[in-house]
Motif scaffolding. Structure first.
Motif, PDB file in Angstrom:
ATOM      1  N   MET A   1     116.344  66.198  36.634  1.00 19.86           N
ATOM      2  CA  MET A   1     117.222  66.704  37.690  1.00 19.86           C
ATOM      3  C   MET A   1     116.741  66.221  39.063  1.00 19.86           C
ATOM      4  SD  MET A   1     119.936  68.545  38.295  1.00 19.86           S
ATOM      5  CE  MET A   1     120.745  69.384  39.648  1.00 19.86           C
ATOM      6  N   ILE A   2     115.414  66.209  39.273  1.00 21.42           N
ATOM      7  CA  ILE A   2     114.879  65.781  40.576  1.00 21.42           C
ATOM      8  C   ILE A   2     115.228  64.322  40.844  1.00 21.42           C
ATOM      9  CG2 ILE A   2     112.760  65.393  41.891  1.00 21.42           C
ATOM     10  CD1 ILE A   2     111.570  67.814  40.521  1.00 21.42           C
ATOM     11  N   GLN A   3     115.072  63.478  39.802  1.00 22.02           N
ATOM     12  CA  GLN A   3     115.423  62.062  39.971  1.00 22.02           C
ATOM     13  C   GLN A   3     116.906  61.902  40.287  1.00 22.02           C
ATOM     14  OE1 GLN A   3     114.154  59.992  36.454  1.00 22.02           O
ATOM     15  NE2 GLN A   3     112.025  59.826  37.140  1.00 22.02           N
ATOM     16  N   TYR A   4     117.728  62.716  39.632  1.00 19.07           N
ATOM     17  CA  TYR A   4     119.165  62.644  39.884  1.00 19.07           C
ATOM     18  C   TYR A   4     119.478  63.020  41.332  1.00 19.07           C
ATOM     19  CZ  TYR A   4     124.138  63.731  39.563  1.00 19.07           C
ATOM     20  OH  TYR A   4     125.493  63.781  39.775  1.00 19.07           O
ATOM     21  N   VAL A   5     118.817  64.085  41.817  1.00 23.69           N
ATOM     22  CA  VAL A   5     119.047  64.523  43.198  1.00 23.69           C
ATOM     23  C   VAL A   5     118.603  63.444  44.181  1.00 23.69           C
ATOM     24  CG1 VAL A   5     118.389  66.211  44.948  1.00 23.69           C
ATOM     25  CG2 VAL A   5     118.878  66.969  42.620  1.00 23.69           C
ATOM     26  N   LEU A   6     117.409  62.857  43.941  1.00 23.51           N
ATOM     27  CA  LEU A   6     116.909  61.814  44.845  1.00 23.51           C
ATOM     28  C   LEU A   6     117.839  60.599  44.850  1.00 23.51           C
ATOM     29  CD1 LEU A   6     113.077  61.980  44.068  1.00 23.51           C
ATOM     30  CD2 LEU A   6     114.277  62.850  46.084  1.00 23.51           C
ATOM     31  N   ARG A   7     118.327  60.228  43.648  1.00 24.59           N
ATOM     32  CA  ARG A   7     119.238  59.089  43.561  1.00 24.59           C
ATOM     33  C   ARG A   7     120.537  59.352  44.318  1.00 24.59           C
ATOM     34  NH1 ARG A   7     119.293  58.688  38.358  1.00 24.59           N
ATOM     35  NH2 ARG A   7     121.380  59.480  37.918  1.00 24.59           N
ATOM     36  N   ARG A   8     121.054  60.563  44.183  1.00 26.91           N
ATOM     37  CA  ARG A   8     122.290  60.898  44.897  1.00 26.91           C
ATOM     38  C   ARG A   8     122.066  60.978  46.404  1.00 26.91           C
ATOM     39  NH1 ARG A   8     125.904  60.320  45.179  1.00 26.91           N
ATOM     40  NH2 ARG A   8     127.330  62.077  45.209  1.00 26.91           N
ATOM     41  N   LEU A   9     120.893  61.483  46.822  1.00 25.13           N
ATOM     42  CA  LEU A   9     120.588  61.550  48.260  1.00 25.13           C
ATOM     43  C   LEU A   9     120.511  60.144  48.860  1.00 25.13           C
ATOM     44  CD1 LEU A   9     117.901  64.391  48.444  1.00 25.13           C
ATOM     45  CD2 LEU A   9     120.197  64.421  49.438  1.00 25.13           C
ATOM     46  N   ALA A  10     119.849  59.215  48.127  1.00 29.85           N
ATOM     47  CA  ALA A  10     119.735  57.834  48.613  1.00 29.85           C
ATOM     48  C   ALA A  10     121.118  57.190  48.718  1.00 29.85           C
ATOM     49  CB  ALA A  10     118.840  57.026  47.680  1.00 29.85           C
ATOM     50  N   THR A  11     121.951  57.424  47.699  1.00 25.30           N
ATOM     51  CA  THR A  11     123.306  56.862  47.727  1.00 25.30           C
ATOM     52  C   THR A  11     124.110  57.429  48.901  1.00 25.30           C
ATOM     53  OG1 THR A  11     123.261  56.692  45.314  1.00 25.30           O
ATOM     54  CG2 THR A  11     125.408  56.549  46.374  1.00 25.30           C
ATOM     55  N   SER A  12     123.953  58.728  49.135  1.00 23.71           N
ATOM     56  CA  SER A  12     124.694  59.367  50.227  1.00 23.71           C
ATOM     57  C   SER A  12     124.269  58.799  51.579  1.00 23.71           C
ATOM     58  CB  SER A  12     124.462  60.886  50.204  1.00 23.71           C
ATOM     59  OG  SER A  12     124.898  61.446  48.988  1.00 23.71           O
ATOM     60  N   ALA A  13     122.955  58.573  51.766  1.00 23.32           N
ATOM     61  CA  ALA A  13     122.460  58.028  53.031  1.00 23.32           C
ATOM     62  C   ALA A  13     123.023  56.623  53.269  1.00 23.32           C
ATOM     63  CB  ALA A  13     120.932  57.997  53.025  1.00 23.32           C
ATOM     64  N   ILE A  14     123.086  55.821  52.200  1.00 20.41           N
ATOM     65  CA  ILE A  14     123.629  54.461  52.327  1.00 20.41           C
ATOM     66  C   ILE A  14     125.110  54.508  52.693  1.00 20.41           C
ATOM     67  CG2 ILE A  14     124.156  52.355  51.032  1.00 20.41           C
ATOM     68  CD1 ILE A  14     121.579  52.865  49.430  1.00 20.41           C
TER      69      ILE A  14
END
Length: 315
Positions: A1-14
């Motif tokens: 779940m943490i990896q999923y959240v980090l991946r989504r946060l990075a995508t959102s920032a981009i």
């Protein structure tokens, strides 16, 4: 779940960074000479050139963007020379009223659309289902401004029981302090949103009613109410959770129209007036804030869906 959240946060920032680049380029192309737009057509060419030079508007667009990005990282959205206020102050001054209007309309839409969609699915092809389907199609296909004008014609000009203009109070909680004056704007936003949500909720509920676990629950002797509330509702609401995140920009766009029609002092009316006045710092700041809220809305929806259904984390 943490990896999923980090991946989504990075995508959102981009995504937000990409929106800032595209918006800046578009508004830069539209504005031409900011000095001319701010000082007016009567200003001399020397005064316009001096203003552009003083504020860095004569630099290349790349230099201007990174200068703007540097200010953004420090929380500075720019300055409105037309209104002689910072964009941060202008947005903060109007955001509460817009958030309250959109929030109340969204909450009412969910409260109405979820049971309405489930009712239509359970009573599929009945008279009630067909009547609601017809009404929602009419509301969904109708432009927001037309829906607002019809409500004004019927309730304000025809029956005379509600005011045509929204409250001009500066209070954030104006919906609760002056509900009569805010009823038509809330009804407009709620009506168009219910039409969209109830259609998705009906389709999702129909899909779930055809699943084996619903048949098993019924075979165990559970009442229809227990089957719907304990088994169907949670799974049928998952698509709606995603849809709510995706419709935040529609709500903001609807706010722009509704606030303009009802003269409600919020972010939408601020954007509309800034567009007429060629106040590009406000337009840029509003667009960036709206895009950030949209991305955050989608991120929140994805996280809620992932928490409800762990299989989506592998997607």
């Amino acid at each position: 779940m943490i990896q999923y959240v980090l991946r989504r946060l990075a995508t959102s920032a981009i995504v937000v960074l990409g929106v800032s680049v595209i918006t800046f380029i578009i508004l830069h192309g539209m504005s031409g000479s900011p000095g001319r737009a701010i000082l007016g057509v009567q200003a001399s060419a020397e005064a316009v050139a001096a203003f552009n030079r003083e504020n860095g508007y004569d630099d290349s667009i790349v230099v201007q963007y990174f200068s703007y990005l540097g200010k953004l990282l420090h929380g500075d959205l720019g300055y409105s020379y037309k209104l002689n206020q910072s964009v941060n102050a202008l947005l903060a001054e109007n955001a509460g009223r817009t958030a309250m209007l959109a929030g109340v309309a969204l909450l009412l839409a969910i409260v109405i659309a979820v049971p309405l969609g489930v009712f239509q699915a359970v009573k599929r092809n009945s008279v009630g289902d067909n009547v609601v389907t017809t009404l929602t199609f009419v509301a969904y296909s109708m432009p927001v401004f037309l829906f607002a004008m019809l409500l004004i014609q019927v309730f304000a000009l025809g029956l005379g029981i509600l005011p045509a203009q929204a409250s001009q109070s500066s209070s954030t909680f104006v919906i609760f302090t002056e509900p009569r004056a805010m009823l038509l704007p809330v009804l407009t936003l709620t009506g168009v949103t219910v039409a969209l949500y109830s259609r998705y909720q009906r389709s999702a509920a129909l899909d779930q009613l055809a699943q084996d676990y619903i048949r098993v629950a019924r075979a165990k002797g559970l009442s229809t109410r227990m089957v719907l509330t304990r088994h169907l509702l949670r799974n049928a609401c998952l698509p709606l959770v995603t849809l709510i995140g995706m419709t935040i920009p529609l709500l903001l766009a609807g706010n722009l129209v509704v606030e303009s029609v009802f003269n409600y002092p919020g972010l939408g009316l601020l954007f509309f007036n800034s567009l007429n006045n060629q106040d590009y710092p406000v337009l840029l700041g509003y667009t960036l804030v709206a895009s950030t809220l949209t991305v955050l809305g989608n991120l929140l929806a994805d996280l809620l869906v992932a928490a409800s259904d762990p299989r989506t984390q592998r997607a």
